[in-house]
Write a protein that holds these residues in place. Structure first.
Motif, PDB file in Angstrom:
ATOM      1  N   THR A 294       0.927  -1.219   0.013  1.00 32.27           N
ATOM      2  CA  THR A 294      -0.121   0.093  -0.119  1.00 32.27           C
ATOM      3  C   THR A 294       0.858   1.321  -0.142  1.00 32.27           C
ATOM      4  N   SER A 295       0.543   2.323  -0.310  1.00 38.59           N
ATOM      5  CA  SER A 295       1.194   3.695  -0.214  1.00 38.59           C
ATOM      6  C   SER A 295       1.549   4.019   1.069  1.00 38.59           C
ATOM      7  N   LYS A 296       0.713   3.598   2.002  1.00 43.52           N
ATOM      8  CA  LYS A 296       1.103   4.045   3.557  1.00 43.52           C
ATOM      9  C   LYS A 296       2.611   3.071   3.724  1.00 43.52           C
ATOM     10  N   GLU A 297       2.631   1.880   3.498  1.00 46.73           N
ATOM     11  CA  GLU A 297       3.579   0.874   3.628  1.00 46.73           C
ATOM     12  C   GLU A 297       5.007   1.637   3.188  1.00 46.73           C
ATOM     13  N   ILE A 298       4.711   1.957   1.763  1.00 47.26           N
ATOM     14  CA  ILE A 298       6.013   2.379   1.118  1.00 47.26           C
ATOM     15  C   ILE A 298       6.429   3.547   1.558  1.00 47.26           C
ATOM     16  N   ILE A 299       5.426   4.547   2.337  1.00 46.36           N
ATOM     17  CA  ILE A 299       5.738   5.824   2.773  1.00 46.36           C
ATOM     18  C   ILE A 299       6.502   5.616   4.357  1.00 46.36           C
ATOM     19  N   LYS A 300       6.319   4.644   4.921  1.00 43.00           N
ATOM     20  CA  LYS A 300       6.931   4.146   6.061  1.00 43.00           C
ATOM     21  C   LYS A 300       8.070   3.881   5.986  1.00 43.00           C
ATOM     22  N   LEU A 301       8.330   2.946   5.018  1.00 45.65           N
ATOM     23  CA  LEU A 301       9.614   2.345   4.671  1.00 45.65           C
ATOM     24  C   LEU A 301      10.483   3.554   4.151  1.00 45.65           C
ATOM     25  N   CYS A 302      10.220   4.606   3.423  1.00 45.46           N
ATOM     26  CA  CYS A 302      10.942   5.498   2.846  1.00 45.46           C
ATOM     27  C   CYS A 302      11.395   6.262   4.377  1.00 45.46           C
ATOM     28  N   GLU A 303      10.386   6.500   5.045  1.00 43.22           N
ATOM     29  CA  GLU A 303      10.701   7.510   6.230  1.00 43.22           C
ATOM     30  C   GLU A 303      11.883   6.773   7.193  1.00 43.22           C
ATOM     31  N   LEU A 304      11.712   5.369   7.160  1.00 48.46           N
ATOM     32  CA  LEU A 304      12.492   4.526   8.039  1.00 48.46           C
ATOM     33  C   LEU A 304      14.245   4.712   7.298  1.00 48.46           C
ATOM     34  N   LEU A 305      14.076   4.585   6.108  1.00 52.06           N
ATOM     35  CA  LEU A 305      15.377   4.429   5.241  1.00 52.06           C
ATOM     36  C   LEU A 305      16.001   5.948   5.039  1.00 52.06           C
ATOM     37  N   SER A 306      15.162   6.948   5.093  1.00 54.57           N
ATOM     38  CA  SER A 306      15.641   8.325   4.864  1.00 54.57           C
ATOM     39  C   SER A 306      15.930   9.009   6.287  1.00 54.57           C
ATOM     40  N   GLY A 307      15.286   8.486   7.326  1.00 55.94           N
ATOM     41  CA  GLY A 307      15.321   9.308   8.561  1.00 55.94           C
ATOM     42  C   GLY A 307      14.670  10.597   8.685  1.00 55.94           C
ATOM     43  N   LYS A 308      13.801  10.846   7.638  1.00 58.51           N
ATOM     44  CA  LYS A 308      12.859  11.910   7.485  1.00 58.51           C
ATOM     45  C   LYS A 308      11.258  11.683   7.550  1.00 58.51           C
ATOM     46  N   THR A 309      10.635  12.698   8.054  1.00 58.39           N
ATOM     47  CA  THR A 309       9.172  12.336   8.104  1.00 58.39           C
ATOM     48  C   THR A 309       8.435  13.007   6.918  1.00 58.39           C
ATOM     49  N   ALA A 310       7.428  12.248   6.295  1.00 61.72           N
ATOM     50  CA  ALA A 310       6.720  12.329   5.031  1.00 61.72           C
ATOM     51  C   ALA A 310       5.788  13.375   5.462  1.00 61.72           C
ATOM     52  N   LYS A 311       5.578  14.514   4.615  1.00 65.54           N
ATOM     53  CA  LYS A 311       4.586  15.465   4.690  1.00 65.54           C
ATOM     54  C   LYS A 311       3.252  14.711   3.835  1.00 65.54           C
ATOM     55  N   ILE A 312       2.037  14.354   4.539  1.00 58.45           N
ATOM     56  CA  ILE A 312       1.189  13.353   3.790  1.00 58.45           C
ATOM     57  C   ILE A 312      -0.207  14.564   3.795  1.00 58.45           C
ATOM     58  N   SER A 313      -0.831  14.649   2.733  1.00 56.99           N
ATOM     59  CA  SER A 313      -2.175  15.203   2.777  1.00 56.99           C
ATOM     60  C   SER A 313      -3.078  14.273   2.106  1.00 56.99           C
ATOM     61  N   TYR A 314      -4.290  14.195   2.963  1.00 58.53           N
ATOM     62  CA  TYR A 314      -5.273  13.078   2.241  1.00 58.53           C
ATOM     63  C   TYR A 314      -6.180  14.148   1.339  1.00 58.53           C
ATOM     64  N   ILE A 315      -6.590  13.621   0.388  1.00 59.73           N
ATOM     65  CA  ILE A 315      -7.573  14.160  -0.612  1.00 59.73           C
ATOM     66  C   ILE A 315      -8.737  13.307  -0.767  1.00 59.73           C
ATOM     67  N   PRO A 316     -10.113  13.831  -0.352  1.00 61.78           N
ATOM     68  CA  PRO A 316     -11.140  13.161  -0.806  1.00 61.78           C
ATOM     69  C   PRO A 316     -11.290  12.551  -2.087  1.00 61.78           C
TER      70      PRO A 316
END
Ligand SMILES: NC(=O)c1ccc[n+]([C@@H]2O[C@H](COP(=O)([O-])OP(=O)(O)OC[C@H]3O[C@@H](n4cnc5c(N)ncnc54)[C@H](OP(=O)(O)O)[C@@H]3O)[C@@H](O)[C@H]2O)c1
Length: 315
Positions: free
Chosen positions: A209-231
């Protein structure tokens, strides 16, 4: 056997060119800009001019080819519409292919395309699939999921550059595919008849899922993603708005693509034959390699910059 590869400069195309050359095929690449294709010539491919937006350039380029591998598609930033490249250009290609002594036409479409005809680019792909089926040509159609390589601009770079990632709620898991793995399957399929006149799904081993990939990228980069949800309804309004302007056809398509892949089975398990691509690298290792390389480069650049500013302050 002489291959004509269209889209050889692209993400998957360049991998297929490399693999085909390594396996001893004579490879011709149809190129619209020789400077962009220069690296393919360095690898050993022959370059021939052709442009899908100018169908009259196609018959000469196809002469002497026994297999066409068509990996071309509209670029995200393009002066043309998807209709020009992914429909009229493809019709021109199929017509020109009928005039040569062709063994096979290999085409690339989207996974579960038939379930998502309301997305314009998917609809064009489906129409081309139908044209191939009734052309009398021998063909293989690979319906692919998204590529590992696309995740860099979709998630990794926005996280590194602190840009917002737009998500539409919970996304359907996608079995992402590494183009480095896909190339082996594609080139291997050329020598047999196993996939003749067939539509096959080509997907990776694991659904993400997108969320799983973002979590993985955060872990590997040491940075927090800025996520906005759009309905989902906002996706619909935005896609209608963007569709109004011809030049933003691609943005509108991508928005609608996001909306539908969120709701339906675009990326869920397909009903036709599946080729599971065995991964040389897992997605975890692929992204780890990417972040390792980019973070090292960033540290070196920062070091050089701070060294330079220390030297200037001493002057
Ligand atoms: N990316 C994905 O996630 C995905 C998923 C499912 C299916 N697919 C399909 O897989 C195939 C390969 O995708 P990709 O992501 O590797 O493509 P890509 O990187 O976007 O490359 C597109 C290629 O098409 C060429 N092209 C564009 N306009 C052209 C024109 N007028 N005449 C001749 N060539 C032209 C480009 O050449 P230039 O260098 O000259 O621009 C480039 O080589 C496509 O059919 C795509 O629809 C992709």
């Amino acid at each position: 056997m002489s291959l004509l590869i269209i889209g050889g400069t692209g993400t998957l195309g360049r991998q297929v060119v490399k693999q085909a050359l390594e396996e001893g095929y004579h490879v011709k690449c149809l190129i619209r800009d020789f400077r962009r294709g220069a690296f393919l010539k360095d690898w050993g491919a022959e370059l021939i001019y052709g442009d899908l937006s100018i169908p009259s350039t196609l018959p000469t380029a196809l002469k002497g080819s026994s297999i066409i591998i068509d990996l071309a598609t509209i670029k995200s930033i393009s002066n043309y519409t998807a209709e020009t490249i992914d429909w009229r250009g493809k019709l021109g290609l199929i017509e020109a292919a009928k005039l040569v002594n062709l063994k096979k036409y290999v085409y690339f479409s989207f996974l579960n395309a038939a379930k998502n005809q309301s997305i314009p680019i998917v609809d064009l792909k489906l129409k081309v699939e139908k044209e191939l089926e009734k052309s009398g040509l021998n063909y293989t159609i690979f319906q692919c999921s998204g590529f590992f390589q696309g995740l860099i601009s979709q998630y990794a770079l926005p996280i590194l550059e602190k840009q917002t990632i737009w998500l539409a709620g919970d996304s359907t898991p996608v079995a992402y595919l590494d183009t480095q793995d896909a190339k082996n399957i594609i080139v291997k399929s050329l020598s047999g008849s196993m996939y003749d006149k067939q539509i096959v799904s080509l997907i990776g081993e694991k659904f993400w899922t997108s969320k799983e990939i973002i979590k993985l990228c955060e872990l590997l980069s040491g940075k927090t993603a800025k996520i906005s949800y759009i309905p989902v309804f906002a996706f619909r309004i935005l896609s209608i708005f963007f569709r109004f302007f011809e030049f933003t056809w691609n943005i509108a398509d991508r928005l609608q693509f996001g909306e539908i892949s969120n709701k339906t089975a675009l990326n869920s398990e397909p009903s036709n034959e599946i080729i599971w691509s065995f991964e040389r690298l897992s997605l975890e290792n692929y992204l780890q390699e990417y972040f390792g390389r980019i973070l090292k480069k960033l540290r070196e650049t920062n070091y050089q910059q701070s060294k330079k500013s220390r030297e200037i302050s001493f002057l």
